[in-house]
Design an enzyme around this catalytic site. Sequence first.
Site, PDB file in Angstrom:
ATOM      1  N   HIS A  79      -2.157   3.567  13.848  1.00 23.26           N
ATOM      2  CA  HIS A  79      -3.383   3.662  14.648  1.00 23.26           C
ATOM      3  C   HIS A  79      -3.071   4.089  16.078  1.00 23.26           C
ATOM      4  O   HIS A  79      -3.948   4.602  16.763  1.00 23.26           O
ATOM      5  CB  HIS A  79      -4.143   2.331  14.633  1.00 23.26           C
ATOM      6  N   GLY A 179       0.558  -6.253  12.771  1.00 23.40           N
ATOM      7  CA  GLY A 179       0.166  -6.104  11.376  1.00 23.40           C
ATOM      8  C   GLY A 179       1.346  -5.721  10.498  1.00 23.40           C
ATOM      9  O   GLY A 179       1.496  -6.214   9.382  1.00 23.40           O
ATOM     10  N   HIS A 284      -7.949  -3.018  21.661  1.00 20.87           N
ATOM     11  CA  HIS A 284      -7.318  -2.498  20.450  1.00 20.87           C
ATOM     12  C   HIS A 284      -7.868  -1.131  20.055  1.00 20.87           C
ATOM     13  O   HIS A 284      -7.119  -0.197  19.783  1.00 20.87           O
ATOM     14  CB  HIS A 284      -7.494  -3.480  19.298  1.00 20.87           C
ATOM     15  N   ARG A 380      10.146   4.318 -23.668  1.00 22.33           N
ATOM     16  CA  ARG A 380      11.027   3.931 -22.551  1.00 22.33           C
ATOM     17  C   ARG A 380      12.481   4.239 -22.881  1.00 22.33           C
ATOM     18  O   ARG A 380      13.269   4.576 -22.001  1.00 22.33           O
ATOM     19  CB  ARG A 380      10.851   2.448 -22.192  1.00 22.33           C
ATOM     20  N   GLU A 434       8.246  -4.794  -5.580  1.00 22.70           N
ATOM     21  CA  GLU A 434       7.657  -3.519  -5.995  1.00 22.70           C
ATOM     22  C   GLU A 434       7.059  -2.761  -4.824  1.00 22.70           C
ATOM     23  O   GLU A 434       7.148  -1.527  -4.746  1.00 22.70           O
ATOM     24  CB  GLU A 434       6.574  -3.749  -7.051  1.00 22.70           C
ATOM     25  N   HIS A 483       6.212  -0.732 -20.651  1.00 20.32           N
ATOM     26  CA  HIS A 483       5.439  -1.879 -21.150  1.00 20.32           C
ATOM     27  C   HIS A 483       3.955  -1.613 -20.883  1.00 20.32           C
ATOM     28  O   HIS A 483       3.281  -2.350 -20.180  1.00 20.32           O
ATOM     29  CB  HIS A 483       5.921  -3.176 -20.496  1.00 20.32           C
ATOM     30  N   HIS A 495       0.643  -9.733 -18.217  1.00 19.73           N
ATOM     31  CA  HIS A 495       1.619  -8.645 -18.244  1.00 19.73           C
ATOM     32  C   HIS A 495       1.106  -7.406 -18.973  1.00 19.73           C
ATOM     33  O   HIS A 495       1.795  -6.383 -18.992  1.00 19.73           O
ATOM     34  CB  HIS A 495       2.920  -9.124 -18.903  1.00 19.73           C
ATOM     35  N   ARG A 542       6.855  -0.148 -24.557  1.00 18.50           N
ATOM     36  CA  ARG A 542       7.960  -1.076 -24.837  1.00 18.50           C
ATOM     37  C   ARG A 542       8.377  -0.943 -26.291  1.00 18.50           C
ATOM     38  O   ARG A 542       9.557  -1.005 -26.612  1.00 18.50           O
ATOM     39  CB  ARG A 542       7.510  -2.515 -24.586  1.00 18.50           C
TER      40      ARG A 542
END
Lengths: 690, 690
Positions: A79, A179, A284, A380, A434, A483, A495, A542
Amino acid sequence: SMSLTEAPARPAAHDIDRTAIDTIRTLAIDAVEKADSGHAGAPMAMAPVGYTLWQRFLRYDPDDPSFPNRDRFVLSAGHGSMLLYALIHLAGVKATDGAAKPLDRPSITLEDIKNFRQLGSPTAGHPEYGHAAGIETTTGPLGQGAGNSVGMAMASRWLAARYGEGLFDFNVYALCSDGDMMEGVSSEAASLAGHLRLSNLCWLWDDNTVTIEGHTELAFDEDVAERFRGYGWSTLVVDDANDCEALARAFETFAITNDRPTLIVVKSVIGYGSPHKQGTSKAHSDALGAEEVRLTKEAYGWPPEAQFLVPDGVHQALGEPMRARAKTLRAAWEAARATLKRDKPELDAELGLMAARHLPADWDKHLPRFDADAKGLATREASGKALNAIAKAVPWMIGGAADLAPSTKTLIDGADSLEAFSPGGRNLHFGIREHAMGAIANGLALSGLRPFVATFLIFSDYMRPPTRLAALMRQPVVYVFTHDSIGLGQDGPTHQPIEQLAALRAIPGFCVIRPCDANETVEAWRVAAERADGPTALILSRQAVPTLDRSRYASAEGLRRGGYVLAGEGEPTPDVILIATGAEIGLCVAAAETLEGEGIKTRVVSLPSFDLFEAQDLGYRHSVLPPAVKARVAVEAAAALGWDRYAGPEGEIIAMRSFGSSAPAKDLMQHFGFTAEAVVAAARRQCHRQ
Amino acid sequence: SMSLTEAPARPAAHDIDRTAIDTIRTLAIDAVEKADSGHAGAPMAMAPVGYTLWQRFLRYDPDDPSFPNRDRFVLSAGHGSMLLYALIHLAGVKATDGAAKPLDRPSITLEDIKNFRQLGSPTAGHPEYGHAAGIETTTGPLGQGAGNSVGMAMASRWLAARYGEGLFDFNVYALCSDGDMMEGVSSEAASLAGHLRLSNLCWLWDDNTVTIEGHTELAFDEDVAERFRGYGWSTLVVDDANDCEALARAFETFAITNDRPTLIVVKSVIGYGSPHKQGTSKAHSDALGAEEVRLTKEAYGWPPEAQFLVPDGVHQALGEPMRARAKTLRAAWEAARATLKRDKPELDAELGLMAARHLPADWDKHLPRFDADAKGLATREASGKALNAIAKAVPWMIGGAADLAPSTKTLIDGADSLEAFSPGGRNLHFGIREHAMGAIANGLALSGLRPFVATFLIFSDYMRPPTRLAALMRQPVVYVFTHDSIGLGQDGPTHQPIEQLAALRAIPGFCVIRPCDANETVEAWRVAAERADGPTALILSRQAVPTLDRSRYASAEGLRRGGYVLAGEGEPTPDVILIATGAEIGLCVAAAETLEGEGIKTRVVSLPSFDLFEAQDLGYRHSVLPPAVKARVAVEAAAALGWDRYAGPEGEIIAMRSFGSSAPAKDLMQHFGFTAEAVVAAARRQCHRQ
């Protein structure tokens, strides 16, 4: 009122620096005022930091902003974009062409700054990668730039390990807001950076104690420095953002710290200089207003009526020291490159290919072909083999998983792990992080590498913000998401992805491919590897799926077009069309045999990629899905959203209408209606209805 | 081989505890072995921790698992589900009915454990809220349970502040894995927990140094305790998970720590007891195999051939001390409740309503009505007024934003902030931590409160995992997602949602509503408030939209049905149907006026919620969108995915086909084709084509 000439006396040598810093501040103020939109508070506070870093430390050639060994400056606090635009403008950074060669015009002109946040201007609300040379990455969503910077620092180390430290030893600086410190993605990235002992990484935290809702005491009073020491970082504090000498000492300390990353805590006053707003959340964002602008300029000792003023000498004050350093840097680089070319021409050629984002000739020569096999293998597994075949030919392809490499089949055989003591390793261990993995992958890609990352499809949810930014920045990150449905079985609904496919397909410019068997998986990897200008997600099973007999069914090369007639091509007007992706193709193929046995002319369409298919011309699309054939059954073990386009208003969609369940895959497929019998029944209904 | 009777001598008083702990271990081993799927390694390691906590500390009544002031035990490491199932079974936790009343049967039977991970069994792969009493929240996606636990601890404090500490003072324990420590969501949540000084919160970190890819040294060597001290937590270390007395001392220290949350680092050996797998990543998941099972049982001194063995006395050893504590606890609660009923009957009634998830009578009496107004107001503004009207009537509705309350209009007027010193405040300040915000909201909802959370729609991407879990757990969290399209203007593509609407719509059981004007916004809040069994997202504009004249257009009450005929209802077979949501309705209304002027019979359909519309019967849906009318124009400033269902194969979809851009909203709307003129042109093309 005060004017420049009436400013308080100060050491003459520093006058021009102070003037330059106030130029950055007033450009930010004026741009936000003119746009009546934006954030001047952070640039007003951090102008001395940006200026001191660029002027005295950043190894960066304004005349060649794509110089490969340049230090990277990442404005994670996106920003505050006007800080970056002002620095780019004042340093005289040149624009570049499509091949990253410098042009004889500035990257950002004063006119561009006057057009801050206007349609078609490079000076967007937040820095947009590709809009102007000098913007190293797109930032704005907090934490992302911080995450990118870790990837860039890893890339610096990796490039040095492979091509020589004489060629690569760049540092990466990221300017972070409160932030950025609060978002989990930067926590994850910081932990990994500490683990990898990335001493070429420096984060500057703008510790201004103000956020949008008010004082940080409302929600954020942790001891950030202690937290970072827990991550294994060195931490320094600069008590006053305006103290350029203290800043310089901190940068010097960073430079000689060789065993860990550095966090510099910079205490600052947001909206510095604005008599009524500085140090408050009112500083800000949004324009200060004409009267406050005047008062602020007076406080700086600036001509209060001047707009977009760049006093004489400011460009030189910033640009000349940078150019002087760049000259030395470039000479060393060119000598090292010449040595490389002489001693290791193959590595020199590799660097050329990488810079052009080309693949080596015969990059695909090791790609496997799979024989027909009713038992088949999981996509996979096929992916693991394809990945390894490409990795063998493309040394700068590196990657890994969020602690799921054994499950996602993403280990490069025979390659080292990338660790602090082996920075040239190609197998990355992201840990169970992740989100940082996605942000780091963007940093690696922005540094020229070809990264792949992997986790279960369900956990793509943990990394959507960087996934989106890869698409926005057109970076060739490959996501291996395995999967991919209830077919994963007993781990249950937490999952089992349902909505993730639709959610990924909806991202503009994001290529999503769900191959149906081993050979389509190889073709999917081919598409992903060849795609130099955007990200690709491979959605993989999977469970084992049959490897189709391609002498009986159409070639898997059809995958390149997103959708193709797998079976029944001979009949231009079939009685019914079965459409599916991934593992569900197996059901359609089996169903088609039954239906054909009943005399029902059945076409099976494999539709592994909506977006590749939509990129085909209408003629082709109609040849695959003839509009006249309304009897259609679409099958995908995922949310139905998006499938009406292919099933049509009269077709039937066999999809997941709820979350999954915990049970063996076979039981789940039966329970949720994903069987060849269910497809046959639906097809019969369709034919009956017509 | 050793058997129970041959086990080494040890203090008699401890024999039954050791036996009970090994019962948990062997139940986990046997269940995973029988299912040939699952994770026994963590239960084998952490059985003493779970047992010691439940047996000696947890204030929990197995005979009434819904007792409101029970301590909460959250298995954030959800893959270790067998630990929880074994504890529930051995403690003799009773099942409950739909109204949370205990039934005269066990929540989890030994038979259920034998059916671990089978279709229809409550013993799913990961703990699923609602499947069995004693499961406080659905876990498995790492970090989520940790985040939930912070919400629960906040709820404990909030309930105490409002209804009395005699009624509420429960503690919350969360058992966390390495992954929970690595995920950013738990970092965010821990920082906020420290800020709020939640001394009723205790996290147990199973520090086993092993993850799926191998030793944690691969990716995770930070000093976790130092990090947590940075967050303002107390940290304790237990050097051996088998040392129940050391564990007890740690729990006692937690109990007397009254100014900050506690992290107990428990050093453990994953797969404890398995001679060939313990302490390695091979012990993380999958069945041990028959021979290793035998050897492990021998190591425990267990009958090696016994399956699902629960020795005599084990149920009592765990359940009896729990029941004894519960008796005291319950007596105190009932006395306090009686006092409340006598002294503050309205608060007592409130607790009753909350427990039943009912709203007070006349909860909606303050809801505003907005007069027609061409200038109108932003739907986020209308939302702020509706939210406040409901908050006035529903005191247990609390919430806040991820540092965007002024922008999302989500402050409750006149209410306090929820802070360490004012735990009964109703305005929550989550900081810039969207992911934790979502996870905390789930914890608040699971504790009976009605939470709302807010951020920009684009940042819904940062919090998808808990958003999904709210849907999976059917928790009534309200998400206020503002700045819902390119209509937000100059912040540019990083802030302009495109794919987020489709991504949210694809989540099963998740209600997404994008109201078109102020009165639809009120109706949307009405739906959200009445929805006790699932989450709702309100998708709101930054920019002003006209408030429609409802004497001229259909009533906004039509929103409840997801879609309704806004204009042109009188004509059953219009020439063209314009369909839109949110701000784009304004374009369609304007376009309809032009088209009607040209003699084109035009219907305008407001379709604020796909899922509410799909829940209507076919007759109603066809009455709104007559199948015979193929001339249709759908308009939404978002990804097109999903719109074919309503536009039909011959209709036209005006949507975003790329990312947005940074410019004033008006310019963007023009640039990307969202104008009444464009809608008129598309409608004309549609009529022409038919």
